[in-house]
Scaffold this motif. Structure first.
Motif, mmCIF file in Angstrom:
data_model
loop_
_atom_site.group_PDB
_atom_site.id
_atom_site.type_symbol
_atom_site.label_atom_id
_atom_site.label_comp_id
_atom_site.label_asym_id
_atom_site.label_seq_id
_atom_site.Cartn_x
_atom_site.Cartn_y
_atom_site.Cartn_z
ATOM 1 N N LYS A 34 95.616 4.927 -41.406
ATOM 2 C CA LYS A 34 94.981 6.081 -42.044
ATOM 3 C C LYS A 34 93.831 6.612 -41.190
ATOM 4 N N SER A 35 93.070 5.715 -40.585
ATOM 5 C CA SER A 35 91.956 6.120 -39.730
ATOM 6 C C SER A 35 92.001 5.316 -38.434
ATOM 7 N N TRP A 36 92.364 5.985 -37.341
ATOM 8 C CA TRP A 36 92.464 5.328 -36.034
ATOM 9 C C TRP A 36 91.120 4.696 -35.645
ATOM 10 N N ASP A 37 90.025 5.420 -35.819
ATOM 11 C CA ASP A 37 88.718 4.943 -35.381
ATOM 12 C C ASP A 37 88.169 3.817 -36.249
ATOM 13 N N ASN A 38 88.551 3.781 -37.505
ATOM 14 C CA ASN A 38 87.967 2.791 -38.414
ATOM 15 C C ASN A 38 88.870 1.591 -38.661
ATOM 16 N N THR B 22 88.947 -1.021 -35.513
ATOM 17 C CA THR B 22 87.722 -1.541 -34.905
ATOM 18 C C THR B 22 87.227 -2.745 -35.702
ATOM 19 N N PRO B 23 86.813 -3.813 -35.000
ATOM 20 C CA PRO B 23 86.547 -5.080 -35.683
ATOM 21 C C PRO B 23 85.217 -5.165 -36.431
ATOM 22 N N TRP B 24 84.242 -4.354 -36.068
ATOM 23 C CA TRP B 24 82.957 -4.335 -36.777
ATOM 24 C C TRP B 24 82.314 -2.970 -36.549
ATOM 25 N N PRO B 25 81.336 -2.603 -37.371
ATOM 26 C CA PRO B 25 80.716 -1.282 -37.218
ATOM 27 C C PRO B 25 80.021 -1.126 -35.862
ATOM 28 N N ALA B 26 80.052 0.102 -35.333
ATOM 29 C CA ALA B 26 79.405 0.408 -34.055
ATOM 30 C C ALA B 26 79.051 1.889 -34.029
ATOM 31 N N PRO B 27 78.017 2.247 -33.278
ATOM 32 C CA PRO B 27 77.630 3.668 -33.203
ATOM 33 C C PRO B 27 78.665 4.483 -32.438
ATOM 34 N N PRO B 28 78.678 5.798 -32.611
ATOM 35 C CA PRO B 28 79.645 6.641 -31.890
ATOM 36 C C PRO B 28 79.378 6.616 -30.388
ATOM 37 N N VAL B 29 80.443 6.792 -29.595
ATOM 38 C CA VAL B 29 80.293 6.823 -28.139
ATOM 39 C C VAL B 29 80.463 8.227 -27.586
ATOM 40 N N ARG C 81 79.424 12.378 -28.033
ATOM 41 C CA ARG C 81 78.437 13.277 -28.631
ATOM 42 C C ARG C 81 79.059 14.000 -29.827
ATOM 43 N N GLY C 82 78.378 13.935 -30.928
ATOM 44 C CA GLY C 82 78.868 14.576 -32.138
ATOM 45 C C GLY C 82 79.915 13.763 -32.884
ATOM 46 N N GLY C 83 80.259 12.588 -32.362
ATOM 47 C CA GLY C 83 81.266 11.752 -33.012
ATOM 48 C C GLY C 83 80.695 10.965 -34.179
ATOM 49 N N ARG C 84 81.585 10.329 -34.915
ATOM 50 C CA ARG C 84 81.175 9.516 -36.053
ATOM 51 C C ARG C 84 81.117 8.043 -35.658
ATOM 52 N N ALA C 85 80.312 7.301 -36.366
ATOM 53 C CA ALA C 85 80.229 5.862 -36.128
ATOM 54 C C ALA C 85 81.547 5.193 -36.519
ATOM 55 N N TYR C 86 81.854 4.093 -35.874
ATOM 56 C CA TYR C 86 83.040 3.299 -36.208
ATOM 57 C C TYR C 86 82.699 2.389 -37.389
ATOM 58 N N GLU C 87 83.582 2.356 -38.374
ATOM 59 C CA GLU C 87 83.298 1.593 -39.592
ATOM 60 C C GLU C 87 83.684 0.121 -39.488
ATOM 61 N N GLY C 88 84.611 -0.213 -38.579
ATOM 62 C CA GLY C 88 84.957 -1.615 -38.387
ATOM 63 C C GLY C 88 85.784 -2.214 -39.511
#
Length: 207
Positions: free
Chosen positions: A66-70, A73-80, A82-89
């Protein structure tokens, strides 16, 4: 060819498999089953490449999270970016869904066609390659893994792998990286070549 799709908790899954030979005398045809998270599409292009010039019986299971970025990803991390969203992990939930729903459903569909897994493998590209390497340390579901251009630059992932061995059931691990990827202007991703080397060496040390 066997081709069937199903949906689990909002994720679309597509199974493709070679038909078992009609002449077999065994009750079951055992085939390698490869699980692959896909960013878009349903794995048709990958299946075509795998089958080109090959008669090797196999099954490919394309999973669209459902969400490639979330979800990968194994744990939360800040966006890499500009203007992106943080990774939820949320990778732990994705791995649980694989083991609890997607794999049993896949194996039930294969059984309807007289097939059973000879082994299960997990493969992925980019963040799915990160998920693959992480999953190898978390569970005994997969005998083989492939991290293709994996996002092994992910914050603290090299440290994590240094402290967490792959599960003993993982017999083979494959890592690859494109020539251009270490030349990125993105500061967070620039270490990906050395990070990939360190992760691969850790898997080698684990046998």
């Amino acid at each position: 060819m066997v081709e069937q799709s199903f949906e689990v908790e909002g994720e679309k899954v597509t199974l493709r498999a070679t038909e078992p030979p009609a002449s077999t005398t065994d009750a079951w045809t055992r085939v390698p089953v490869v699980y692959l998270h896909v960013f878009e599409g349903n794995g048709a292009d990958v299946w075509q490449r795998l089958r080109k010039g090959s008669e090797q019986p196999m099954a490919l299971v394309a999973v669209a999270p459902k969400s490639w970025d979330n979800d990968l990803t194994p744990w939360p991390a800040p966006p890499v970016f500009r203007g992106g969203r943080a990774y939820e992990g949320a990778a732990a939930a994705q791995l649980a869904l694989l083991g609890r729903e997607i794999m049993p459903w896949t194996e039930a569909l294969l059984a309807q066609h007289g097939m059973a897994p000879s082994f299960s493998a997990l493969a992925g590209y980019s963040l799915a390659g990160l998920f693959t390497a992480w999953a190898a340390t978390q569970c005994s579901l997969f005998e083989r893994i492939a991290s293709v251009s994996g996002s092994l630059w992910y914050p603290d992932f090299v440290k994590y792998v240094a402290a967490n061995r792959p599960n003993p059931c993982v017999r083979c691990a494959y890592f690859s990286l494109g020539d251009a990827e270490p030349r990125t202007r993105n500061r967070a991703m620039r270490s990906v070549l050395e990070d990939t080397r360190q992760v691969a060496e850790r898997f080698e040390q684990a046998g």
